[in-house]
Design a protein around this motif. Sequence first.
Motif, PDB file in Angstrom:
ATOM      1  N   GLY A   1      10.447 -22.389 -20.130  1.00 38.36           N
ATOM      2  CA  GLY A   1       9.095 -22.131 -20.624  1.00 38.36           C
ATOM      3  C   GLY A   1       9.107 -21.550 -22.023  1.00 38.36           C
ATOM      4  O   GLY A   1       8.279 -21.904 -22.866  1.00 38.36           O
ATOM      5  N   LEU A   2      10.055 -20.647 -22.276  1.00 34.34           N
ATOM      6  CA  LEU A   2      10.182 -20.047 -23.607  1.00 34.34           C
ATOM      7  C   LEU A   2      10.588 -21.094 -24.641  1.00 34.34           C
ATOM      8  O   LEU A   2      10.082 -21.090 -25.767  1.00 34.34           O
ATOM      9  CB  LEU A   2      11.217 -18.912 -23.595  1.00 34.34           C
ATOM     10  N   ILE A   3      11.518 -21.972 -24.266  1.00 35.49           N
ATOM     11  CA  ILE A   3      11.974 -23.020 -25.184  1.00 35.49           C
ATOM     12  C   ILE A   3      10.799 -23.898 -25.608  1.00 35.49           C
ATOM     13  O   ILE A   3      10.688 -24.303 -26.763  1.00 35.49           O
ATOM     14  CB  ILE A   3      13.100 -23.862 -24.537  1.00 35.49           C
TER      15      ILE A   3
ATOM     16  N   GLN B   1      12.806 -26.053 -34.361  1.00 34.53           N
ATOM     17  CA  GLN B   1      13.778 -25.159 -33.721  1.00 34.53           C
ATOM     18  C   GLN B   1      14.141 -25.651 -32.323  1.00 34.53           C
ATOM     19  O   GLN B   1      15.312 -25.634 -31.928  1.00 34.53           O
ATOM     20  CB  GLN B   1      13.226 -23.729 -33.647  1.00 34.53           C
ATOM     21  N   ARG B   2      13.130 -26.089 -31.584  1.00 33.91           N
ATOM     22  CA  ARG B   2      13.372 -26.580 -30.228  1.00 33.91           C
ATOM     23  C   ARG B   2      14.273 -27.805 -30.259  1.00 33.91           C
ATOM     24  O   ARG B   2      15.195 -27.940 -29.448  1.00 33.91           O
ATOM     25  CB  ARG B   2      12.046 -26.912 -29.532  1.00 33.91           C
TER      26      ARG B   2
ATOM     27  N   ALA C   1      20.038 -26.994 -40.386  1.00 28.69           N
ATOM     28  CA  ALA C   1      20.210 -27.076 -38.933  1.00 28.69           C
ATOM     29  C   ALA C   1      20.690 -25.739 -38.378  1.00 28.69           C
ATOM     30  O   ALA C   1      20.190 -25.257 -37.344  1.00 28.69           O
ATOM     31  CB  ALA C   1      21.204 -28.187 -38.582  1.00 28.69           C
ATOM     32  N   LEU C   2      21.657 -25.120 -39.064  1.00 24.37           N
ATOM     33  CA  LEU C   2      22.158 -23.806 -38.644  1.00 24.37           C
ATOM     34  C   LEU C   2      21.048 -22.759 -38.671  1.00 24.37           C
ATOM     35  O   LEU C   2      20.922 -21.944 -37.758  1.00 24.37           O
ATOM     36  CB  LEU C   2      23.310 -23.367 -39.557  1.00 24.37           C
ATOM     37  N   GLY C   3      20.245 -22.799 -39.744  1.00 21.89           N
ATOM     38  CA  GLY C   3      19.142 -21.853 -39.868  1.00 21.89           C
ATOM     39  C   GLY C   3      18.120 -22.010 -38.749  1.00 21.89           C
ATOM     40  O   GLY C   3      17.647 -21.025 -38.179  1.00 21.89           O
TER      41      GLY C   3
ATOM     42  N   ALA D   1      15.795 -20.137 -33.748  1.00 26.21           N
ATOM     43  CA  ALA D   1      15.452 -20.476 -32.361  1.00 26.21           C
ATOM     44  C   ALA D   1      15.991 -19.402 -31.412  1.00 26.21           C
ATOM     45  O   ALA D   1      15.286 -18.933 -30.510  1.00 26.21           O
ATOM     46  CB  ALA D   1      16.026 -21.846 -31.990  1.00 26.21           C
ATOM     47  N   ILE D   2      17.241 -18.993 -31.633  1.00 23.71           N
ATOM     48  CA  ILE D   2      17.851 -17.967 -30.777  1.00 23.71           C
ATOM     49  C   ILE D   2      17.148 -16.631 -30.949  1.00 23.71           C
ATOM     50  O   ILE D   2      16.848 -15.941 -29.963  1.00 23.71           O
ATOM     51  CB  ILE D   2      19.363 -17.852 -31.080  1.00 23.71           C
ATOM     52  N   LEU D   3      16.865 -16.258 -32.203  1.00 23.89           N
ATOM     53  CA  LEU D   3      16.159 -14.996 -32.451  1.00 23.89           C
ATOM     54  C   LEU D   3      14.786 -14.995 -31.778  1.00 23.89           C
ATOM     55  O   LEU D   3      14.386 -14.006 -31.158  1.00 23.89           O
ATOM     56  CB  LEU D   3      16.004 -14.766 -33.963  1.00 23.89           C
TER      57      LEU D   3
END
Length: 197
Positions: A136-138, A145-146, A173-175, A180-182
């Motif tokens: 759900g968060l994703i 980002q997803r 892409a790394l950014g 996304a993780i943050l």
Amino acid sequence: MKKLHELADEVLVRLYTEGNNSAFDTLLKRYEKKVFSYLLYSVKNQELAEDLFQDVFIKIVVRIKNGQYAENGKFASWLMRIVHNHLIDHYRTSPAERIISNDSSEVDLFNNADIAVNDNREQEMIDQQTLKEVKGLIEKLPDSQREVLMMRVYDELSFKEIAEKTNCSINTALGRMRYAILNLRHMAMERGISMAS
């Protein structure tokens, strides 16, 4: 011939079993930050986390050398399950050092023999409990980002491959992955969802 750091986990495991110690060093570098961060977050003690970290990677070495890794495509999950189970073992055998409380839980995860006997069952319980919430968060992440997160985590693409597929630079892409993780961590904290494993 690809450089070691460009190879998939499973290829590195195979190379290590064939005697290439540098392959294991590459795996260690790939996962040491994630493993140590999880241990430190769990025990809140730098020295203890370092000891547990060493123990975990000794276990990994022994299990790989004994042919106990057979989960193709799931090395990260296999590794983190061992880390998690090692933490459980630590708390089970060192009651004086327990700092994690599960008093508010109806199920005593550390002392319930039915759960503790099966190494996989506890992880399955955690996975079942959080998987739906995390998905759900994703879905709430920005599209860019997803997209990167899904390609990296679920499709296991390299950042070079992601960059090519999304027509952007590797740094972009790394950014996107970093943000996304943050964002996931931030949303998870707000909702009390554990993202540690």
